[in-house]
Design an enzyme around this catalytic site. Structure first.
Site, PDB file in Angstrom:
ATOM      1  N   HIS A 254      55.151  58.986  18.688  1.00  0.00           N
ATOM      2  CA  HIS A 254      56.297  58.118  18.419  1.00  0.00           C
ATOM      3  C   HIS A 254      55.939  56.644  18.686  1.00  0.00           C
ATOM      4  O   HIS A 254      56.138  55.779  17.825  1.00  0.00           O
ATOM      5  CB  HIS A 254      57.470  58.561  19.315  1.00  0.00           C
ATOM      6  CG  HIS A 254      58.718  57.761  19.142  1.00  0.00           C
ATOM      7  ND1 HIS A 254      59.773  58.164  18.348  1.00  0.00           N
ATOM      8  CD2 HIS A 254      59.089  56.555  19.649  1.00  0.00           C
ATOM      9  CE1 HIS A 254      60.731  57.251  18.384  1.00  0.00           C
ATOM     10  NE2 HIS A 254      60.342  56.258  19.169  1.00  0.00           N
ATOM     11  N   GLU A 255      55.387  56.382  19.857  1.00  0.00           N
ATOM     12  CA  GLU A 255      55.060  54.982  20.184  1.00  0.00           C
ATOM     13  C   GLU A 255      53.951  54.444  19.288  1.00  0.00           C
ATOM     14  O   GLU A 255      53.910  53.248  18.986  1.00  0.00           O
ATOM     15  CB  GLU A 255      54.691  54.854  21.664  1.00  0.00           C
ATOM     16  CG  GLU A 255      55.801  55.228  22.640  1.00  0.00           C
ATOM     17  CD  GLU A 255      57.139  54.550  22.379  1.00  0.00           C
ATOM     18  OE1 GLU A 255      57.137  53.422  21.834  1.00  0.00           O
ATOM     19  OE2 GLU A 255      58.185  55.162  22.688  1.00  0.00           O
ATOM     20  N   HIS A 258      55.520  52.907  16.299  1.00  0.00           N
ATOM     21  CA  HIS A 258      55.930  51.509  16.555  1.00  0.00           C
ATOM     22  C   HIS A 258      54.715  50.581  16.592  1.00  0.00           C
ATOM     23  O   HIS A 258      54.721  49.492  16.020  1.00  0.00           O
ATOM     24  CB  HIS A 258      56.651  51.416  17.908  1.00  0.00           C
ATOM     25  CG  HIS A 258      58.033  51.985  17.931  1.00  0.00           C
ATOM     26  ND1 HIS A 258      59.038  51.515  17.125  1.00  0.00           N
ATOM     27  CD2 HIS A 258      58.582  52.990  18.665  1.00  0.00           C
ATOM     28  CE1 HIS A 258      60.166  52.193  17.373  1.00  0.00           C
ATOM     29  NE2 HIS A 258      59.917  53.106  18.297  1.00  0.00           N
ATOM     30  N   GLU A 284      62.148  52.028  14.015  1.00  0.00           N
ATOM     31  CA  GLU A 284      62.401  53.425  14.384  1.00  0.00           C
ATOM     32  C   GLU A 284      62.045  54.367  13.228  1.00  0.00           C
ATOM     33  O   GLU A 284      61.658  55.513  13.448  1.00  0.00           O
ATOM     34  CB  GLU A 284      63.865  53.578  14.797  1.00  0.00           C
ATOM     35  CG  GLU A 284      64.182  54.859  15.526  1.00  0.00           C
ATOM     36  CD  GLU A 284      63.632  54.928  16.952  1.00  0.00           C
ATOM     37  OE1 GLU A 284      63.106  53.911  17.455  1.00  0.00           O
ATOM     38  OE2 GLU A 284      63.739  56.014  17.548  1.00  0.00           O
TER      39      GLU A 284
END
EC number: 3.4.17.19
Lengths: 489, 489
Positions: A254-255, A258, A284
């Site tokens: 997930h990170e 980003h 997101e």
């Protein structure tokens, strides 16, 4: 120098200083000595003061009036500089200072109230924060809608009405799917203990597979995973739980979504307003697409199952299909951040409605807990029995983040749109994912979304990338297909 | 607000921003991703620009004209604010910018020239740096001595003549002692391999024994050990060499001397000009006293011998006395940073003379290598055969640090003075040191020197702490006694 060049030189310095502030934030969450907190607060306040002075500098208005953009990117730069300047000058200095002071205090009150399960202790300071943000919304809206005005900080160019149209269509179908899934038998979960150093090593391997450039980044440990910085210095954090390696692995993916977004922005935009992600929602969309549509796909989890067995031995899971079900297990629970892909947006939809009611004045801070519990009971079929499982679970409102929550679901909607378009363009994607190689997908995102940074407004960017205006339809189709298959509906 | 209070509020914010710059420096040397360097340069330049603008702010002169100090500490604050402001406004912005640009380039040229053993490649850029620093010195001196003017950045209130008087008395006696020692048989050195994790653990133990507060600090690894920050966030770094644990242990004790100085300044001075060390020389007096007069003492090394044998087993050293000799082993060599306590100051004395000649114009950059080799040969009896062992060994001159070198020996002289006074006040000090407990000594330094921060000028501070004006006499007596005993002279 032309007015445009003067403006860009000023913006570049401002951006460099904003990066320094971001670096201090990273430092605070990862390496700062505990006893340094009071001094750090003064350091951050001094730096924020410098940034505020630069953003309200009256020369900006003069330069903006004269500046002529040499090209489309220049026009986007002017748009973003103007937006930031106009926002900064609309809010009186007294109000900005009071907001900083009250939200700083409110965050501490919230943490204590949550720990003590004392809802009443949080209500008065929440009322103060809401009142100040309403005042700020009024200053920004200048006669328009307060919530729309606040939303611009996180999702520029988007209105609550546009969001409501999509969320309204999403909610009932998600609730229906959720009910059907929870009536089916629950799949097996992972069991055992998983060496934390091995989790970190695998997380690092996955981060690089998903395109994270460690020459311009690093991975550390923090209580809450996050990504910080842009351009040539974009750092992420993760955490490990010996009983649950998915926590570490999927928060890392997930990170990385980003972080690679920031790393992949065109180098020509380095340290400029366009050289940042387009919005919280678009950000997101990248992190969720990496984590869910790619990382939790049948094809990628098939590869991951084999890799994890190489590393950890037996996982207590029969085969690839059972592993896929374990990764995507739908489970009852109260906490947004622990929620699965299917139910996550239901958590957001209720927060969106509740925070709009707080900002419009229809809901008083003192009535929030009851409203939360009613709504949660209606949407989930059971109600929280303690505030830390209910309206005290998130830090957001204590620090004044009204307008932020919907960007999580906007991100999921945008991810749905992008994923559908990507699948059209990359018919063989599952073959790569099945080999543990998401690079065709991350490459597609780099070209269609990431490299542009803030060149376009969020909705325009998604439309340009996919060929269609954003809607809830692709996400719903994806979720109904995925969980229908997983739960034999 | 009174002019004094306004000035202090401004100074406090400036100091907070200077701390942020220091934090970025720490980040760069410890955790920064390698690829971030170009962006970091812009971030630092933007922050330096903010600091420069604050220090040259014309309102400072107005406030300084009006401000009345409420007490002695206030008077010291005004003195330091005035000094910094006057220095900042004397240097034209064009010159400051050119110095930043040229020294940044020169550091890269120096590193390449040193790696390539290409002295000639460094000379032209060194000439540029010298010319610019001469120009800056002239702007600062306003008719006075250029070198004295530059010295004020590192050792305020001290002149080259004062330094020369002490150095002149020190040099011949040191050279004589050195010759006598090197004619004696060399003591045994440590042998074996020393686990690096165990070195780090022992370094941490020593750091805490010497008073370093890890709640307001941390220890990391860096290529060159350093201390960074002041007040509530003072961090140190160390490094390990498996063949030489003394490198890690004594560099840690050295940096703890710097760091505890900053940690022990009176909390009332936090984030103010007085809330920093008094000068580079006083700083070095703390680090050298911790490292040498305490850490390399017979009493403390007696305890350390036992502790190291507990941790590492046999050290290849017969007993405490032999260990003491090994810790204080005098050896031939070219490199200042690898030098022992006896010879270290000889390295500094020649740099002091050479850099004054460069700044006065008596020595051209192109003649520096020959002058260095001549002087080194005269002082040490052998000459370097490659530039990296000679005038290219230190980074200082490439980055324009003229006036910095003498503060190393000033620190040793001040340490000699402080140590003599401390021994008078603490007759039982060796008993504590022999138990591995330097706290009576560090407590004495905290009370007499450290807590005052920049309240007094360096020489006044040493005089107040010791009851005598600083001189070379105590250091010489200490070195002659210590090495006379060790080498049976």
């Amino acid at each position: 120098m032309s007015a445009f060049d003067t403006l860009m030189a000023h913006a570049r310095e401002t951006q460099a200083l904003a990066q320094v502030a971001g670096r201090l934030g990273w430092d605070q969450e990862t390496v700062m000595p505990r006893g340094a907190a009071p001094q750090r607060a003064e350091e951050m306040a001094a730096l924020e003061g410098v940034l505020h002075a630069r953003r309200t500098d009256p020369r900006l208005a003069e330069w903006l009036a004269e500046a002529e953009a040499p090209d489309a990117a220049g026009a986007a730069q002017l748009r973003l500089i103007r937006r930031q300047h106009e926002r900064a000058v609309k809010v009186p200095a007294r109000l900005a200072a009071e907001l900083a002071r009250v939200t700083s205090r409110a965050q501490g009150v919230w943490a204590e109230a949550r720990a003590a399960q004392d809802a009443g202790a949080f209500v008065p300071v929440l009322a103060e924060v809401v009142a100040l943000r309403r005042e700020e919304g009024a200053a920004l809206a200048q006669g328009g809608d307060l919530y729309d005005a606040l939303l611009q900080d996180y999702e520029p160019g988007t209105t609550a009405a546009e969001i409501e149209a999509m969320f309204g269509a999403l909610g009932p179908r998600l609730a229906e799917l959720r009910s059907a899934v929870l009536e089916r038998p629950a799949p097996a979960a992972l069991s055992g203990r998983f060496d934390e150093a091995a989790q970190h090593a695998l997380a690092r391997e996955l981060a690089q597979a998903f395109g994270y450039d460690l020459m311009r980044g690093r991975i550390d440990t923090a209580v809450h995973p996050f990504s910080a910085g842009s351009g040539l210095d974009v750092r992420i954090t993760t955490r490990t739980d010996p009983a649950d390696p998915f926590n570490c692995l999927y928060s890392t993916i997930h990170e990385v979504g980003h972080a690679t977004y920031e790393q992949n922005i065109d180098a020509a935009y380095l340290l400029t307003p366009v050289g940042q992600g387009a919005s919280m929602g678009v950000h997101e969309s990248q992190s969720r697409l990496y984590e869910n549509q790619l990382g939790r796909s049948r094809a990628f989890t098939g590869w991951l199952y084999g890799r994890m067995r190489e590393i950890f031995g037996d996982l207590g899971i029969a085969d690839e299909e059972a592993f896929y079900a374990a990764v995507n297990r739908v489970h009852r629970g109260f906490i947004r951040t622990e929620s699965d892909e299917l139910q996550y947006n239901l958590h957001i939809l209720m927060r969106f409605d509740l925070e709009r009611a707080l900002i419009s004045g229809d809901l008083a801070a003192g009535d929030l807990e009851a409203a939360w519990n009613d709504r949660f009971g209606a949407d989930f079929g059971y109600a929280p029995e303690r505030p830390s499982d209910g309206f005290l679970q998130d830090v957001h409102w204590s620090v004044g983040l009204f307008g932020y929550f919907p960007t999580y679901t906007l991100g999921n909607l945008y991810a749905g749109c992008l994923h559908a378009a990507m699948r059209r363009d990359l018919p063989d994607l599952d073959e790569s994912l099945g080999n543990g190689d998401p690079s065709p997908a991350t490459g597609w995102l780099r070209e269609t979304v990431q490299r542009h940074g803030g060149l376009m407004e969020p909705r325009d960017l998604i439309a340009a990338a996919t060929g269609e205006a954003p809607s809830e339809i692709p996400l719903l189709a994806y979720l109904e297909d995925k969980f229908g298959h997983l739960y034999g509906l």
